[in-house]
Design a protein around this motif. Structure first.
Motif, PDB file in Angstrom:
ATOM      1  N   GLU A 118       0.853  -1.152   0.072  1.00 18.14           N
ATOM      2  CA  GLU A 118      -0.141  -0.025   0.122  1.00 18.14           C
ATOM      3  C   GLU A 118       0.873   1.302  -0.054  1.00 18.14           C
ATOM      4  OE1 GLU A 118      -3.544   0.167   2.721  1.00 18.14           O
ATOM      5  OE2 GLU A 118      -3.627  -2.032   2.433  1.00 18.14           O
ATOM      6  N   VAL A 119       0.459   2.075  -0.541  1.00 19.86           N
ATOM      7  CA  VAL A 119       1.198   3.496  -1.043  1.00 19.86           C
ATOM      8  C   VAL A 119       0.191   4.750  -1.008  1.00 19.86           C
ATOM      9  CG1 VAL A 119       2.935   2.352  -2.381  1.00 19.86           C
ATOM     10  CG2 VAL A 119       1.127   3.670  -3.375  1.00 19.86           C
ATOM     11  N   ASP A 120       0.761   5.883  -0.379  1.00 21.83           N
ATOM     12  CA  ASP A 120      -0.062   7.102  -0.445  1.00 21.83           C
ATOM     13  C   ASP A 120       0.210   7.596  -1.800  1.00 21.83           C
ATOM     14  OD1 ASP A 120      -0.779   7.113   1.998  1.00 21.83           O
ATOM     15  OD2 ASP A 120       1.191   7.851   2.610  1.00 21.83           O
ATOM     16  N   GLY A 121      -1.074   7.771  -2.259  1.00 23.83           N
ATOM     17  CA  GLY A 121      -1.148   8.583  -3.546  1.00 23.83           C
ATOM     18  C   GLY A 121      -1.093   7.458  -4.900  1.00 23.83           C
ATOM     19  N   VAL A 122      -1.087   8.087  -6.168  1.00 23.98           N
ATOM     20  CA  VAL A 122      -1.294   7.319  -7.297  1.00 23.98           C
ATOM     21  C   VAL A 122       0.006   6.698  -7.561  1.00 23.98           C
ATOM     22  CG1 VAL A 122      -1.590   7.517  -9.723  1.00 23.98           C
ATOM     23  CG2 VAL A 122      -2.793   9.096  -8.234  1.00 23.98           C
ATOM     24  N   TYR A 127      -0.330   2.389 -12.118  1.00 22.86           N
ATOM     25  CA  TYR A 127      -1.786   2.380 -12.381  1.00 22.86           C
ATOM     26  C   TYR A 127      -1.948   3.821 -13.207  1.00 22.86           C
ATOM     27  CZ  TYR A 127      -6.513   4.559 -11.564  1.00 22.86           C
ATOM     28  OH  TYR A 127      -7.651   5.134 -11.722  1.00 22.86           O
ATOM     29  N   ALA A 128      -1.127   4.765 -13.333  1.00 23.80           N
ATOM     30  CA  ALA A 128      -0.874   5.900 -14.474  1.00 23.80           C
ATOM     31  C   ALA A 128      -0.561   5.188 -15.760  1.00 23.80           C
ATOM     32  CB  ALA A 128      -0.193   6.969 -14.014  1.00 23.80           C
ATOM     33  N   ASP A 165      -6.543  11.293  -8.039  1.00 22.71           N
ATOM     34  CA  ASP A 165      -5.538  11.876  -7.430  1.00 22.71           C
ATOM     35  C   ASP A 165      -5.940  12.996  -6.542  1.00 22.71           C
ATOM     36  OD1 ASP A 165      -2.898  12.376  -6.396  1.00 22.71           O
ATOM     37  OD2 ASP A 165      -2.485  13.367  -8.461  1.00 22.71           O
ATOM     38  N   ARG A 166      -6.286  12.740  -5.247  1.00 22.79           N
ATOM     39  CA  ARG A 166      -6.738  13.569  -4.089  1.00 22.79           C
ATOM     40  C   ARG A 166      -5.859  13.475  -3.138  1.00 22.79           C
ATOM     41  NH1 ARG A 166      -8.795  15.546  -8.177  1.00 22.79           N
ATOM     42  NH2 ARG A 166     -10.910  15.540  -8.705  1.00 22.79           N
ATOM     43  N   PRO A 167      -6.074  14.441  -2.060  1.00 19.80           N
ATOM     44  CA  PRO A 167      -5.259  14.062  -0.868  1.00 19.80           C
ATOM     45  C   PRO A 167      -5.994  12.991   0.049  1.00 19.80           C
ATOM     46  CG  PRO A 167      -5.709  16.702  -1.150  1.00 19.80           C
ATOM     47  CD  PRO A 167      -6.349  15.799  -2.256  1.00 19.80           C
ATOM     48  N   GLY A 168      -4.879  12.335   0.690  1.00 23.41           N
ATOM     49  CA  GLY A 168      -5.358  11.231   1.370  1.00 23.41           C
ATOM     50  C   GLY A 168      -5.606   9.808   0.647  1.00 23.41           C
ATOM     51  N   LEU A 169      -5.404   9.985  -0.748  1.00 25.92           N
ATOM     52  CA  LEU A 169      -5.509   8.483  -1.749  1.00 25.92           C
ATOM     53  C   LEU A 169      -4.469   7.642  -1.164  1.00 25.92           C
ATOM     54  CD1 LEU A 169      -6.787   7.228  -4.095  1.00 25.92           C
ATOM     55  CD2 LEU A 169      -4.923   8.295  -5.369  1.00 25.92           C
TER      56      LEU A 169
END
Length: 165
Positions: A97-101, A105-106, A126-130
């Motif tokens: 698990e990672v923070d952000g995109v 995926y991109a 791509d939102r804060p806390g993703l």
């Protein structure tokens, strides 16, 4: 010649058929065992790094707990044809698990939907806390069949034609 490589041989990943499937926009079908012991199959976008098949999802999904508990998976990437082309992969899923995109995926979004729509899909999530999860499978077994040179069960075209008789 690729027809002499046995099913399971990782060198099959270097064949034209496997490379076409790994570069395609066909969905990877990820098979795993759920916590209740029943099988599951999920169609997923994927990115091939050259070493790993990477699928991205959002943190907290039920499949992540199942994959952590039992990481053995099978993946099918296929094109209906004619003639059909099928890549089969087995291995163990590693979940991170990672923070952000996730970069994979991109990359998958761009490959499947093109640069403009792929960028829009990434921007949408791509939102804060993703928090995303990277499901990476390093193949330990590979198989292919194209119903031209390679058939299910390692049969020849003649053997395959006689099946069921």
């Amino acid at each position: 010649m690729t027809t002499t490589l046995p099913q399971g041989d990782l060198r099959l990943l270097d064949t034209g058929l496997a490379q076409r499937m790994l570069a395609s926009i066909e969905l990877a079908r990820l098979a795993y065992v759920a916590p209740d012991g029943t099988p599951r199959v999920l169609p997923m976008l994927f990115h091939w790094t050259g070493d790993e098949l990477v699928m991205a999802t959002f943190a907290g999904t039920a499949k992540l707990a199942a994959l952590r508990a039992n990481p053995a998976v099978a993946i099918t990437i296929d094109r209906a044809g004619p003639p059909p082309e099928v890549l089969l992969v087995r291995g163990n899923a590693v979940v991170t698990e990672v923070d952000g995109v996730l970069p994979e995926y991109a990359a998958a979004q761009r490959r499947y939907y093109g640069p403009e729509h792929g960028a829009a899909a990434v921007a949408e999530v791509d939102r804060p806390g993703l928090r995303m999860a990277r499901i990476a499978v390093r193949p330990s077994w590979a198989g292919t069949f194209d119903f031209q040179e390679r058939f299910p069960g390692g049969r020849t075209a003649e053997d395959f034609a006689r099946r069921g008789r």
